[in-house]
Write a protein that holds these residues in place. Sequence first.
Motif, mmCIF file in Angstrom:
data_model
loop_
_atom_site.group_PDB
_atom_site.id
_atom_site.type_symbol
_atom_site.label_atom_id
_atom_site.label_comp_id
_atom_site.label_asym_id
_atom_site.label_seq_id
_atom_site.Cartn_x
_atom_site.Cartn_y
_atom_site.Cartn_z
ATOM 1 N N GLY A 107 6.522 -3.845 4.007
ATOM 2 C CA GLY A 107 6.417 -3.817 2.555
ATOM 3 C C GLY A 107 5.612 -2.674 1.975
ATOM 4 O O GLY A 107 5.408 -2.605 0.764
ATOM 5 N N HIS A 108 5.165 -1.763 2.828
ATOM 6 C CA HIS A 108 4.428 -0.597 2.340
ATOM 7 C C HIS A 108 5.402 0.423 1.763
ATOM 8 O O HIS A 108 6.549 0.537 2.203
ATOM 9 N N LYS A 109 4.933 1.186 0.786
ATOM 10 C CA LYS A 109 5.714 2.310 0.251
ATOM 11 C C LYS A 109 5.280 3.548 1.027
ATOM 12 O O LYS A 109 4.102 3.929 0.981
ATOM 13 N N VAL A 110 6.206 4.157 1.756
ATOM 14 C CA VAL A 110 5.880 5.282 2.622
ATOM 15 C C VAL A 110 6.536 6.552 2.095
ATOM 16 O O VAL A 110 7.753 6.591 1.894
ATOM 17 N N THR A 111 5.721 7.578 1.883
ATOM 18 C CA THR A 111 6.223 8.887 1.459
ATOM 19 C C THR A 111 6.223 9.805 2.674
ATOM 20 O O THR A 111 5.192 10.007 3.313
ATOM 21 N N PHE A 145 9.695 5.834 13.849
ATOM 22 C CA PHE A 145 9.320 4.506 14.318
ATOM 23 C C PHE A 145 8.294 3.871 13.380
ATOM 24 O O PHE A 145 8.451 2.727 12.927
ATOM 25 N N LEU A 146 7.233 4.608 13.054
ATOM 26 C CA LEU A 146 6.165 4.081 12.207
ATOM 27 C C LEU A 146 6.622 3.900 10.759
ATOM 28 O O LEU A 146 6.246 2.925 10.099
ATOM 29 N N GLN A 147 7.432 4.816 10.281
ATOM 30 C CA GLN A 147 7.920 4.721 8.905
ATOM 31 C C GLN A 147 8.745 3.443 8.724
ATOM 32 O O GLN A 147 8.560 2.710 7.748
ATOM 33 N N LYS A 148 9.625 3.150 9.659
ATOM 34 C CA LYS A 148 10.433 1.928 9.594
ATOM 35 C C LYS A 148 9.534 0.695 9.682
ATOM 36 O O LYS A 148 9.682 -0.253 8.908
ATOM 37 N N TYR A 149 8.603 0.711 10.616
ATOM 38 C CA TYR A 149 7.689 -0.407 10.797
ATOM 39 C C TYR A 149 6.916 -0.690 9.510
ATOM 40 O O TYR A 149 6.838 -1.838 9.050
ATOM 41 N N LEU A 150 6.345 0.351 8.913
ATOM 42 C CA LEU A 150 5.542 0.176 7.705
ATOM 43 C C LEU A 150 6.384 -0.254 6.514
ATOM 44 O O LEU A 150 5.965 -1.096 5.711
ATOM 45 N N MET A 181 0.844 -1.174 0.000
ATOM 46 C CA MET A 181 0.000 0.000 0.000
ATOM 47 C C MET A 181 0.893 1.242 0.000
ATOM 48 O O MET A 181 1.952 1.256 0.616
ATOM 49 N N LYS A 182 0.451 2.272 -0.687
ATOM 50 C CA LYS A 182 1.154 3.553 -0.673
ATOM 51 C C LYS A 182 0.567 4.412 0.439
ATOM 52 O O LYS A 182 -0.634 4.700 0.439
ATOM 53 N N ILE A 183 1.422 4.805 1.379
ATOM 54 C CA ILE A 183 0.994 5.545 2.563
ATOM 55 C C ILE A 183 1.829 6.815 2.671
ATOM 56 O O ILE A 183 3.042 6.779 2.458
ATOM 57 N N SER A 184 1.185 7.921 2.995
ATOM 58 C CA SER A 184 1.934 9.147 3.271
ATOM 59 C C SER A 184 1.968 9.358 4.781
ATOM 60 O O SER A 184 1.044 8.981 5.499
ATOM 61 N N ILE A 185 3.056 9.948 5.238
ATOM 62 C CA ILE A 185 3.220 10.220 6.665
ATOM 63 C C ILE A 185 3.827 11.607 6.812
ATOM 64 O O ILE A 185 4.650 12.013 6.000
ATOM 65 N N ALA A 186 3.369 12.331 7.821
ATOM 66 C CA ALA A 186 3.921 13.664 8.071
ATOM 67 C C ALA A 186 3.805 13.971 9.555
ATOM 68 O O ALA A 186 2.981 13.396 10.264
ATOM 69 N N ASN A 187 4.627 14.883 9.997
ATOM 70 C CA ASN A 187 4.692 15.217 11.420
ATOM 71 C C ASN A 187 5.278 16.604 11.603
ATOM 72 O O ASN A 187 5.944 17.134 10.718
ATOM 73 N N LYS A 202 -4.586 11.108 -4.906
ATOM 74 C CA LYS A 202 -4.446 9.662 -5.039
ATOM 75 C C LYS A 202 -3.016 9.211 -5.340
ATOM 76 O O LYS A 202 -2.795 8.148 -5.936
ATOM 77 N N GLU A 203 -2.053 10.040 -4.935
ATOM 78 C CA GLU A 203 -0.652 9.620 -5.020
ATOM 79 C C GLU A 203 -0.358 8.594 -3.936
ATOM 80 O O GLU A 203 0.517 7.743 -4.095
ATOM 81 N N THR A 204 -1.075 8.715 -2.811
ATOM 82 C CA THR A 204 -1.019 7.731 -1.735
ATOM 83 C C THR A 204 -2.450 7.381 -1.356
ATOM 84 O O THR A 204 -3.375 8.171 -1.567
ATOM 85 N N GLU A 205 -2.620 6.185 -0.779
ATOM 86 C CA GLU A 205 -3.973 5.711 -0.477
ATOM 87 C C GLU A 205 -4.495 6.236 0.848
ATOM 88 O O GLU A 205 -5.659 6.599 0.966
ATOM 89 N N LEU A 206 -3.632 6.247 1.856
ATOM 90 C CA LEU A 206 -4.005 6.704 3.187
ATOM 91 C C LEU A 206 -2.877 7.545 3.757
ATOM 92 O O LEU A 206 -1.731 7.458 3.308
ATOM 93 N N GLY A 207 -3.202 8.355 4.778
ATOM 94 C CA GLY A 207 -2.202 9.209 5.400
ATOM 95 C C GLY A 207 -2.150 9.051 6.904
ATOM 96 O O GLY A 207 -3.151 8.689 7.539
#
Length: 142
Positions: free
Chosen positions: A26-30, A17-22, A1-7, A56-61
């Motif tokens: 096998g998730h693609k994390v932006t 922590f979450l970026q490494k875990y995801l 799954m393509k997931i975006s993350i920001a903080n 829709k560049e990522t599915e969830l954030g």
Amino acid sequence: MKISIANDHAGTEYKEFLQKYLTDLGHKVTNFGTDNSDSVDYPDFAHPLANSVTNKETELGILICGSGNGIAMTANKHADIRAAICWNEELAALARQHNNANVICIPARFVTQELAQKMVDTFLKTEFEGGRHQKRVEKISC
């Protein structure tokens, strides 16, 4: 799954922590977040993440700040974003099941990293129930 993350600065450790875990799952994390603890303005990071999900560049954030409030308010200014502040697994599940939330907002000052991980797992694995909830979700966007 393509997931975006920001903080913002309060969520840097949680983001890492979450970026490494995801990524390990096998998730693609932006990453749209800051990478250090220097004070920053959370809208500068929440807006690009919201745009990524809307386009829709990522599915969830996943958004992370101290309280979850500022990032949720910012993300929810975007059409088609349904950002939910969660502080337990049940809220993460309900946000997806009943509200079709596409962004989870984590209050880093109020939950542990382990709980944040469990909430993210729940958020990613839970499907929108549709049905009676669909018309309610449609009424959210003006």
